[in-house]
Design a protein around this motif. Structure first.
Motif, PDB file in Angstrom:
ATOM      1  N   THR A  19     -60.015 -87.701  55.537  1.00  0.00           N
ATOM      2  CA  THR A  19     -58.528 -87.796  56.145  1.00  0.00           C
ATOM      3  C   THR A  19     -58.380 -86.751  55.029  1.00  0.00           C
ATOM      4  OG1 THR A  19     -58.414 -90.084  54.211  1.00  0.00           O
ATOM      5  CG2 THR A  19     -58.061 -90.246  56.333  1.00  0.00           C
ATOM      6  N   GLU A  20     -58.922 -86.225  53.843  1.00  0.00           N
ATOM      7  CA  GLU A  20     -58.117 -85.295  52.900  1.00  0.00           C
ATOM      8  C   GLU A  20     -58.840 -83.863  53.590  1.00  0.00           C
ATOM      9  OE1 GLU A  20     -62.390 -86.734  51.381  1.00  0.00           O
ATOM     10  OE2 GLU A  20     -60.380 -87.985  51.749  1.00  0.00           O
ATOM     11  N   ARG A  21     -59.588 -83.754  54.724  1.00  0.00           N
ATOM     12  CA  ARG A  21     -59.847 -82.807  55.743  1.00  0.00           C
ATOM     13  C   ARG A  21     -59.464 -82.618  57.066  1.00  0.00           C
ATOM     14  NH1 ARG A  21     -66.090 -81.984  56.329  1.00  0.00           N
ATOM     15  NH2 ARG A  21     -65.036 -79.857  56.813  1.00  0.00           N
ATOM     16  N   ILE A  22     -57.879 -83.484  57.146  1.00  0.00           N
ATOM     17  CA  ILE A  22     -57.294 -83.129  57.748  1.00  0.00           C
ATOM     18  C   ILE A  22     -56.376 -81.803  58.555  1.00  0.00           C
ATOM     19  CG2 ILE A  22     -54.820 -84.308  57.311  1.00  0.00           C
ATOM     20  CD1 ILE A  22     -56.213 -84.807  60.001  1.00  0.00           C
ATOM     21  N   ASN A  23     -56.054 -80.904  57.542  1.00  0.00           N
ATOM     22  CA  ASN A  23     -55.263 -80.323  57.509  1.00  0.00           C
ATOM     23  C   ASN A  23     -56.481 -78.776  57.855  1.00  0.00           C
ATOM     24  OD1 ASN A  23     -53.298 -80.605  56.792  1.00  0.00           O
ATOM     25  ND2 ASN A  23     -53.329 -81.111  55.351  1.00  0.00           N
ATOM     26  N   GLU A  24     -58.037 -79.048  57.723  1.00  0.00           N
ATOM     27  CA  GLU A  24     -59.017 -78.051  57.980  1.00  0.00           C
ATOM     28  C   GLU A  24     -59.115 -78.877  59.524  1.00  0.00           C
ATOM     29  OE1 GLU A  24     -62.623 -78.894  55.613  1.00  0.00           O
ATOM     30  OE2 GLU A  24     -61.502 -79.016  53.813  1.00  0.00           O
ATOM     31  N   THR A  25     -60.034 -77.519  60.099  1.00  0.00           N
ATOM     32  CA  THR A  25     -59.766 -77.411  61.512  1.00  0.00           C
ATOM     33  C   THR A  25     -61.474 -78.077  62.014  1.00  0.00           C
ATOM     34  OG1 THR A  25     -61.109 -75.420  61.839  1.00  0.00           O
ATOM     35  CG2 THR A  25     -58.871 -75.492  62.136  1.00  0.00           C
ATOM     36  N   PRO A  26     -61.779 -79.042  61.576  1.00  0.00           N
ATOM     37  CA  PRO A  26     -63.280 -79.530  62.200  1.00  0.00           C
ATOM     38  C   PRO A  26     -63.533 -79.417  63.198  1.00  0.00           C
ATOM     39  CG  PRO A  26     -61.793 -81.511  62.118  1.00  0.00           C
ATOM     40  CD  PRO A  26     -60.974 -80.333  61.578  1.00  0.00           C
ATOM     41  N   ASN A  27     -64.959 -79.002  64.142  1.00  0.00           N
ATOM     42  CA  ASN A  27     -65.677 -79.352  65.354  1.00  0.00           C
ATOM     43  C   ASN A  27     -66.593 -80.770  65.429  1.00  0.00           C
ATOM     44  OD1 ASN A  27     -64.269 -76.692  65.674  1.00  0.00           O
ATOM     45  ND2 ASN A  27     -65.983 -75.320  64.438  1.00  0.00           N
ATOM     46  N   CYS A  28     -66.777 -80.515  66.607  1.00  0.00           N
ATOM     47  CA  CYS A  28     -67.000 -81.789  66.823  1.00  0.00           C
ATOM     48  C   CYS A  28     -68.755 -81.923  66.388  1.00  0.00           C
ATOM     49  CB  CYS A  28     -67.268 -82.046  67.937  1.00  0.00           C
ATOM     50  SG  CYS A  28     -68.403 -83.017  69.631  1.00  0.00           S
ATOM     51  N   GLY A  29     -69.209 -82.429  65.821  1.00  0.00           N
ATOM     52  CA  GLY A  29     -70.833 -83.169  65.608  1.00  0.00           C
ATOM     53  C   GLY A  29     -71.438 -82.602  66.970  1.00  0.00           C
ATOM     54  N   LYS A  30     -71.586 -82.387  68.338  1.00  0.00           N
ATOM     55  CA  LYS A  30     -72.513 -82.625  68.918  1.00  0.00           C
ATOM     56  C   LYS A  30     -72.158 -81.601  69.976  1.00  0.00           C
ATOM     57  CE  LYS A  30     -72.691 -85.851  72.970  1.00  0.00           C
ATOM     58  NZ  LYS A  30     -72.453 -86.885  74.138  1.00  0.00           N
ATOM     59  N   CYS A  31     -71.091 -80.981  70.184  1.00  0.00           N
ATOM     60  CA  CYS A  31     -70.680 -80.063  71.402  1.00  0.00           C
ATOM     61  C   CYS A  31     -69.931 -78.895  70.680  1.00  0.00           C
ATOM     62  CB  CYS A  31     -70.230 -80.053  72.433  1.00  0.00           C
ATOM     63  SG  CYS A  31     -68.673 -80.385  72.010  1.00  0.00           S
ATOM     64  N   GLN A  32     -69.581 -78.926  69.107  1.00  0.00           N
ATOM     65  CA  GLN A  32     -69.343 -78.362  68.411  1.00  0.00           C
ATOM     66  C   GLN A  32     -67.390 -77.491  68.995  1.00  0.00           C
ATOM     67  OE1 GLN A  32     -70.883 -77.563  65.641  1.00  0.00           O
ATOM     68  NE2 GLN A  32     -72.054 -78.541  66.591  1.00  0.00           N
ATOM     69  N   SER A  33     -67.167 -78.309  69.276  1.00  0.00           N
ATOM     70  CA  SER A  33     -65.275 -77.718  69.793  1.00  0.00           C
ATOM     71  C   SER A  33     -64.429 -78.542  69.116  1.00  0.00           C
ATOM     72  CB  SER A  33     -65.575 -79.087  71.446  1.00  0.00           C
ATOM     73  OG  SER A  33     -66.354 -78.301  72.497  1.00  0.00           O
ATOM     74  N   PRO A  34     -62.799 -77.557  68.675  1.00  0.00           N
ATOM     75  CA  PRO A  34     -62.787 -78.315  68.601  1.00  0.00           C
ATOM     76  C   PRO A  34     -61.986 -79.308  68.271  1.00  0.00           C
ATOM     77  CG  PRO A  34     -61.777 -75.816  68.273  1.00  0.00           C
ATOM     78  CD  PRO A  34     -62.920 -76.755  69.536  1.00  0.00           C
ATOM     79  N   LEU A  35     -61.989 -80.986  67.218  1.00  0.00           N
ATOM     80  CA  LEU A  35     -61.729 -82.081  67.248  1.00  0.00           C
ATOM     81  C   LEU A  35     -59.647 -81.823  67.400  1.00  0.00           C
ATOM     82  CD1 LEU A  35     -64.142 -83.644  64.846  1.00  0.00           C
ATOM     83  CD2 LEU A  35     -63.692 -83.899  67.644  1.00  0.00           C
ATOM     84  N   LEU A  36     -59.412 -81.328  66.994  1.00  0.00           N
ATOM     85  CA  LEU A  36     -57.357 -81.387  66.156  1.00  0.00           C
ATOM     86  C   LEU A  36     -56.858 -80.719  66.723  1.00  0.00           C
ATOM     87  CD1 LEU A  36     -58.546 -82.616  62.407  1.00  0.00           C
ATOM     88  CD2 LEU A  36     -58.472 -83.548  64.823  1.00  0.00           C
ATOM     89  N   ASP A  37     -57.172 -79.768  67.468  1.00  0.00           N
ATOM     90  CA  ASP A  37     -56.306 -78.382  68.064  1.00  0.00           C
ATOM     91  C   ASP A  37     -56.989 -78.241  69.577  1.00  0.00           C
ATOM     92  OD1 ASP A  37     -54.721 -78.296  66.078  1.00  0.00           O
ATOM     93  OD2 ASP A  37     -56.031 -77.096  64.808  1.00  0.00           O
TER      94      ASP A  37
END
Length: 144
Positions: A19-37
């Motif tokens: 939750t502390e990384r919600i403001n970052e731009t995490p990618n999917c561990g499987k396909c590397q696509s953006p998860l939140l945008d």
């Protein structure tokens, strides 16, 4: 450290995000696509509060799979999510599978679109809109 799970909008893989990384731009561990945008996020009881806690405004579409206007509005919602990637997060909440969230936000008709800033609802509208009207309403809602 608390986490929440979210489904990748590209490959449907489940990813755990601190939750502390919600403001970052995490990618999917499987396909590397953006998860939140860039594409609507599947909202659940487990991830919705964490998503609302981000610094980025959040637009939520409360919908149901049996609702024809909801299904017709989905491509418009996805298009606007892609166009506003990085500036606004878009979340879809299936009111059939997430009945507690629907009750918590007093959903009486669908689709209902809500805009949240800093975890607080700033505007809402009921009904599906054409893209131009949705963009216009969203621009006004985001200035509140």
């Amino acid at each position: 450290m608390s986490t929440f799970n979210t489904r990748c909008p590209s490959c449907s893989g489940i990813n755990r995000i601190p939750t502390e990384r919600i403001n970052e731009t995490p990618n999917c561990g499987k396909c590397q696509s953006p998860l939140l945008d860039g594409a609507p996020i599947e909202g659940t009881e487990l991830n919705f509060n964490a998503i609302l806690a981000s610094d980025v405004p959040v637009v939520v579409d409360f919908w149901a799979p049996w609702c024809n206007p909801c299904v017709g509005f989905a491509p418009i919602f996805s298009d606007v999510a892609a166009e506003r990637s990085g500036m606004v997060r878009f979340v879809k909440i299936d009111t059939e599978s997430q009945q507690n969230l629907a009750a918590q936000h007093q959903i009486r008709s669908i689709p209902t679109i809500m805009v949240f800033k800093n975890g607080k609802r700033v505007d809402s509208i009921n009904g599906a809109l054409p893209k131009s009207q949705f963009d216009q309403w969203l621009n006004q809602a985001l200035t509140k």
